[in-house]
Design a protein around this motif. Structure first.
Motif, PDB file in Angstrom:
ATOM      1  N   THR A 174       0.873  -1.206   0.010  1.00 27.91           N
ATOM      2  CA  THR A 174       0.044   0.207   0.013  1.00 27.91           C
ATOM      3  C   THR A 174       0.890   1.196   0.047  1.00 27.91           C
ATOM      4  O   THR A 174       1.903   1.237   0.655  1.00 27.91           O
ATOM      5  CB  THR A 174      -0.876  -0.009   1.278  1.00 27.91           C
ATOM      6  N   ASN A 175       0.222   2.241  -0.755  1.00 28.88           N
ATOM      7  CA  ASN A 175       1.066   3.760  -0.706  1.00 28.88           C
ATOM      8  C   ASN A 175       1.255   4.276   0.827  1.00 28.88           C
ATOM      9  O   ASN A 175       1.941   5.039   1.131  1.00 28.88           O
ATOM     10  CB  ASN A 175       0.353   4.537  -1.572  1.00 28.88           C
ATOM     11  N   ASP A 176       0.181   3.594   1.741  1.00 28.03           N
ATOM     12  CA  ASP A 176       0.308   4.160   3.263  1.00 28.03           C
ATOM     13  C   ASP A 176       1.655   3.641   3.948  1.00 28.03           C
ATOM     14  O   ASP A 176       1.758   3.897   4.762  1.00 28.03           O
ATOM     15  CB  ASP A 176      -0.911   3.464   3.989  1.00 28.03           C
ATOM     16  N   SER A 177       2.321   2.656   3.128  1.00 21.47           N
ATOM     17  CA  SER A 177       3.863   2.614   3.709  1.00 21.47           C
ATOM     18  C   SER A 177       4.470   4.010   3.896  1.00 21.47           C
ATOM     19  O   SER A 177       5.456   3.757   4.517  1.00 21.47           O
ATOM     20  CB  SER A 177       4.618   1.529   2.778  1.00 21.47           C
ATOM     21  N   PHE A 178       4.223   4.880   3.188  1.00 20.63           N
ATOM     22  CA  PHE A 178       4.896   6.067   3.338  1.00 20.63           C
ATOM     23  C   PHE A 178       4.973   6.463   4.904  1.00 20.63           C
ATOM     24  O   PHE A 178       5.946   7.210   5.210  1.00 20.63           O
ATOM     25  CB  PHE A 178       4.117   7.126   2.532  1.00 20.63           C
ATOM     26  N   PHE A 179       3.955   6.203   5.512  1.00 24.93           N
ATOM     27  CA  PHE A 179       3.584   6.611   6.917  1.00 24.93           C
ATOM     28  C   PHE A 179       4.414   5.822   8.019  1.00 24.93           C
ATOM     29  O   PHE A 179       4.895   6.484   8.908  1.00 24.93           O
ATOM     30  CB  PHE A 179       2.033   6.729   7.394  1.00 24.93           C
ATOM     31  N   PHE A 180       4.380   4.412   7.676  1.00 32.74           N
ATOM     32  CA  PHE A 180       4.791   3.754   8.688  1.00 32.74           C
ATOM     33  C   PHE A 180       6.323   2.964   8.323  1.00 32.74           C
ATOM     34  O   PHE A 180       6.919   2.415   9.386  1.00 32.74           O
ATOM     35  CB  PHE A 180       3.883   2.600   9.307  1.00 32.74           C
ATOM     36  N   ASN A 181       6.738   2.793   7.078  1.00 35.63           N
ATOM     37  CA  ASN A 181       8.158   2.183   6.757  1.00 35.63           C
ATOM     38  C   ASN A 181       9.100   2.900   7.290  1.00 35.63           C
ATOM     39  O   ASN A 181       9.317   4.218   6.931  1.00 35.63           O
ATOM     40  CB  ASN A 181       8.235   1.870   5.262  1.00 35.63           C
ATOM     41  N   PRO A 182      10.030   2.522   8.077  1.00 36.09           N
ATOM     42  CA  PRO A 182      11.315   3.216   8.487  1.00 36.09           C
ATOM     43  C   PRO A 182      12.133   3.932   7.233  1.00 36.09           C
ATOM     44  O   PRO A 182      12.413   5.122   7.494  1.00 36.09           O
ATOM     45  CB  PRO A 182      12.008   2.324   9.388  1.00 36.09           C
ATOM     46  N   SER A 183      12.226   3.099   6.426  1.00 40.77           N
ATOM     47  CA  SER A 183      13.214   3.619   5.192  1.00 40.77           C
ATOM     48  C   SER A 183      12.435   4.897   4.491  1.00 40.77           C
ATOM     49  O   SER A 183      13.263   5.758   4.180  1.00 40.77           O
ATOM     50  CB  SER A 183      13.439   2.389   4.205  1.00 40.77           C
ATOM     51  N   ILE A 184      11.335   4.867   4.410  1.00 39.81           N
ATOM     52  CA  ILE A 184      10.528   6.064   3.755  1.00 39.81           C
ATOM     53  C   ILE A 184      10.459   6.959   4.692  1.00 39.81           C
ATOM     54  O   ILE A 184      10.496   8.073   4.192  1.00 39.81           O
ATOM     55  CB  ILE A 184       9.267   5.371   3.360  1.00 39.81           C
ATOM     56  N   ARG A 185      10.260   6.952   5.921  1.00 41.58           N
ATOM     57  CA  ARG A 185      10.424   7.907   6.846  1.00 41.58           C
ATOM     58  C   ARG A 185      11.660   8.780   6.824  1.00 41.58           C
ATOM     59  O   ARG A 185      11.586   9.756   6.949  1.00 41.58           O
ATOM     60  CB  ARG A 185      10.026   7.466   8.286  1.00 41.58           C
ATOM     61  N   HIS A 186      12.816   7.802   6.617  1.00 46.06           N
ATOM     62  CA  HIS A 186      13.958   8.419   6.502  1.00 46.06           C
ATOM     63  C   HIS A 186      14.248   9.150   5.195  1.00 46.06           C
ATOM     64  O   HIS A 186      14.855  10.278   5.226  1.00 46.06           O
ATOM     65  CB  HIS A 186      15.153   7.098   6.702  1.00 46.06           C
ATOM     66  N   TYR A 187      13.553   8.649   4.006  1.00 48.68           N
ATOM     67  CA  TYR A 187      13.827   9.318   3.058  1.00 48.68           C
ATOM     68  C   TYR A 187      13.199  10.863   3.290  1.00 48.68           C
ATOM     69  O   TYR A 187      13.624  11.762   2.594  1.00 48.68           O
ATOM     70  CB  TYR A 187      12.862   8.649   2.021  1.00 48.68           C
ATOM     71  N   PHE A 188      11.744  10.774   3.781  1.00 52.30           N
ATOM     72  CA  PHE A 188      11.206  12.167   3.887  1.00 52.30           C
ATOM     73  C   PHE A 188      11.946  13.017   4.673  1.00 52.30           C
ATOM     74  O   PHE A 188      11.852  14.223   4.606  1.00 52.30           O
ATOM     75  CB  PHE A 188       9.772  11.938   4.451  1.00 52.30           C
ATOM     76  N   LYS A 189      12.426  12.527   5.974  1.00 51.46           N
ATOM     77  CA  LYS A 189      13.368  13.586   6.730  1.00 51.46           C
ATOM     78  C   LYS A 189      14.425  14.049   5.881  1.00 51.46           C
ATOM     79  O   LYS A 189      14.941  15.230   6.090  1.00 51.46           O
ATOM     80  CB  LYS A 189      13.945  12.644   7.797  1.00 51.46           C
ATOM     81  N   ASN A 190      15.119  13.126   5.116  1.00 48.98           N
ATOM     82  CA  ASN A 190      16.295  13.780   4.261  1.00 48.98           C
ATOM     83  C   ASN A 190      15.759  14.890   3.242  1.00 48.98           C
ATOM     84  O   ASN A 190      16.398  15.838   3.156  1.00 48.98           O
ATOM     85  CB  ASN A 190      16.959  12.596   3.294  1.00 48.98           C
ATOM     86  N   TYR A 191      14.498  14.718   3.050  1.00 45.87           N
ATOM     87  CA  TYR A 191      13.920  15.836   2.011  1.00 45.87           C
ATOM     88  C   TYR A 191      13.638  17.098   2.850  1.00 45.87           C
ATOM     89  O   TYR A 191      13.954  18.231   2.427  1.00 45.87           O
ATOM     90  CB  TYR A 191      12.614  15.307   1.343  1.00 45.87           C
ATOM     91  N   ILE A 192      13.058  16.931   3.847  1.00 40.60           N
ATOM     92  CA  ILE A 192      12.880  17.984   4.731  1.00 40.60           C
ATOM     93  C   ILE A 192      14.155  18.829   5.092  1.00 40.60           C
ATOM     94  O   ILE A 192      13.906  20.039   4.884  1.00 40.60           O
ATOM     95  CB  ILE A 192      12.020  17.499   6.130  1.00 40.60           C
ATOM     96  N   LYS A 193      14.974  18.086   5.319  1.00 42.67           N
ATOM     97  CA  LYS A 193      16.181  18.760   5.914  1.00 42.67           C
ATOM     98  C   LYS A 193      16.789  19.571   4.591  1.00 42.67           C
ATOM     99  O   LYS A 193      17.197  20.636   5.020  1.00 42.67           O
ATOM    100  CB  LYS A 193      17.409  17.752   6.254  1.00 42.67           C
TER     101      LYS A 193
END
Length: 436
Positions: A174-193
């Motif tokens: 599911t695309n909701d993996s964006f919210f709970f997958n640790p690797s994707i959370r890390h991806y998004f944090k890199n983008y935020i930074k």
């Protein structure tokens, strides 16, 4: 309805409204004064927007938002041929006395992508965002910048999931993996930074230090339908908001909510547009009641939410109750400003008339103004969406060109001037008063 509610205070309120209306009429004839009469030194000394309880403040004075959406600014700033459209719409907003524009600070893996692949950025597109921020500062327009899309347009959470899959990350499909997958959370944090620490090549100011930015929005319309309990989305909001604040202590932060109440909320059955709205994994009160979230947001789309079934009278009744409910929440539950960051009426509605859209706009703006007069939490509204001529492919059934809709242009300009008169900003009050 507004006048009936204020009947007891009419001797005090009527002169205010009459005075503001007279000023607004003059304002419509001399709109350029908004820009041309601002001292150049004031343009250079822009202050950050802060929060004090249910109010936004600038230099310790109340700040109300009169805004609009033009999500396409960065995309159109990439090419020299389309860049004038960015300048044009910001100039129009300034002439109307509007204060904040909401736009995307993301484009993931698509045409003119800012983030080409996970952690890889196109400098050409980053410079386009630099231009948007610099031009907004020049026009004295602040920006509400959204960091990712729940929808697939411009990449969104689906693109992050696709990148993770391509890199062999084991996950739920599911695309909701964006919210709970640790690797994707890390991806998004890199983008935020990367975005928050970006140094603007035009102004030389890091984004996190630029008061032109009104606030950050974590996501446009977050939904996690795979977990209707709301636990997954709540955990994601808490983690990401803490991370944003660890990098940027200057700017306000919001989630990007549509305003739906969760299935366990007392208001879920009475205020939501339908049972479906309580099953999206979001909850207006719970998601907003986090210390690292500074204000909350609500969207207003009676056509979409009711599948075009309601008559215009029923739509306006829902809109009034919807807004009043959230303003009440801001005052009594959250002690935070409530901003209506999208509102619109579809031209695909059965029997659509332009006057119906104008009526929606007037309803929304009148409730925000009433909230401001009453010192309540309703802190502003953003129309969806402004375009300029020649942008047909960017239009949806809610967009319009302000110059071609004179009544709406006048209505929003009038509203901006009325807010300026009560918000206590010396510059805004002086500019408005010069129209007498």
């Amino acid at each position: 309805m507004f006048l009936k509610m204020l009947e007891g205070n009419r001797r005090m309120i009527y002169p205010v409204i009459g005075f503001a209306s007279c000023i607004a009429l003059l304002f419509l004839s001399f709109g350029d004064i908004w820009v041309n009469n601002v001292d150049k030194r004031e343009l250079e000394s822009l202050s950050f927007v802060k929060r004090n309880g249910t109010h936004f403040t600038v230099d310790d004075k109340i700040f109300y938002v009169s805004g609009w959406n033009s999500y396409w600014l960065m995309d159109q700033a990439v090419e020299e041929s389309s860049r004038p459209r960015v300048n044009e719409v910001l100039q129009i907003g300034a002439k109307m006395g509007l204060s904040v524009c909401r736009t995307w600070a993301f484009n993931d893996g698509t045409y003119n992508a800012l983030q080409i692949s996970h952690g890889q950025f196109d400098e050409r597109v980053f410079k386009a965002l630099d231009h948007v921020i610099a031009e907004a500062r020049r026009q004295r327009i602040r920006l509400l910048l959204s960091l990712v899309n729940n929808l697939q347009a411009f990449g969104g959470k689906a693109q992050y999931v696709k990148w993770a899959y391509e890199e062999g990350v084991s996950m739920n499909s599911t695309n909701d993996s964006f919210f709970f997958n640790p690797s994707i959370r890390h991806y998004f944090k890199n983008y935020i930074k990367a975005v928050l620490t970006r140094r603007n090549t035009i102004t030389g100011i890091e984004y996190r230090n630029d008061p032109t930015i009104f606030a950050w929005e974590l996501m446009n319309e977050p939904r996690c339908m795979s977990d209707p309990s709301g636990e997954t989305l709540q955990d994601w909001i808490e983690e990401m908001s803490i991370f944003v604040k660890s990098i940027d202590k200057n700017h306000l932060l919001t989630v990007g909510l549509e305003g739906f109440y969760g299935s366990k909320s007392p208001k879920g059955l009475t205020m939501n547009p339908g049972p479906w709205a309580g099953e999206l994994g979001s909850d207006f009160i719970r998601n907003s009641n986090i210390s690292t979230i500074d204000f909350t947001t609500v969207h207003i789309y009676p056509d979409q939410w009711f599948n075009f079934k309601l008559e215009i009278e029923e739509k306006m009744e829902f809109v009034s109750k919807w807004m009043d409910s959230h303003i009440e929440d801001g005052d009594k539950e959250l002690n935070k400003p409530v901003v209506f960051t999208e509102f619109g009426l579809s031209n695909l509605s059965k029997g659509f008339r332009e006057s119906d859209r104008e009526r929606l706009y007037k309803t929304v703006l009148d409730i925000v103004y009433k909230s401001a007069l009453g010192n309540k939490s309703g802190a502003g509204a953003f129309a969806w969406q402004f375009l300029v001529r020649g942008m047909e492919k960017y239009n949806d059934d809610f967009g319009f060109v302000p110059a071609e809709t004179s009544h709406t242009y006048q209505l929003m300009s009038n509203h901006s001037c009325k807010l300026a008169l009560i918000q206590g900003s010396p510059t805004s009050r002086r500019v408005c008063l010069t129209m007498l």
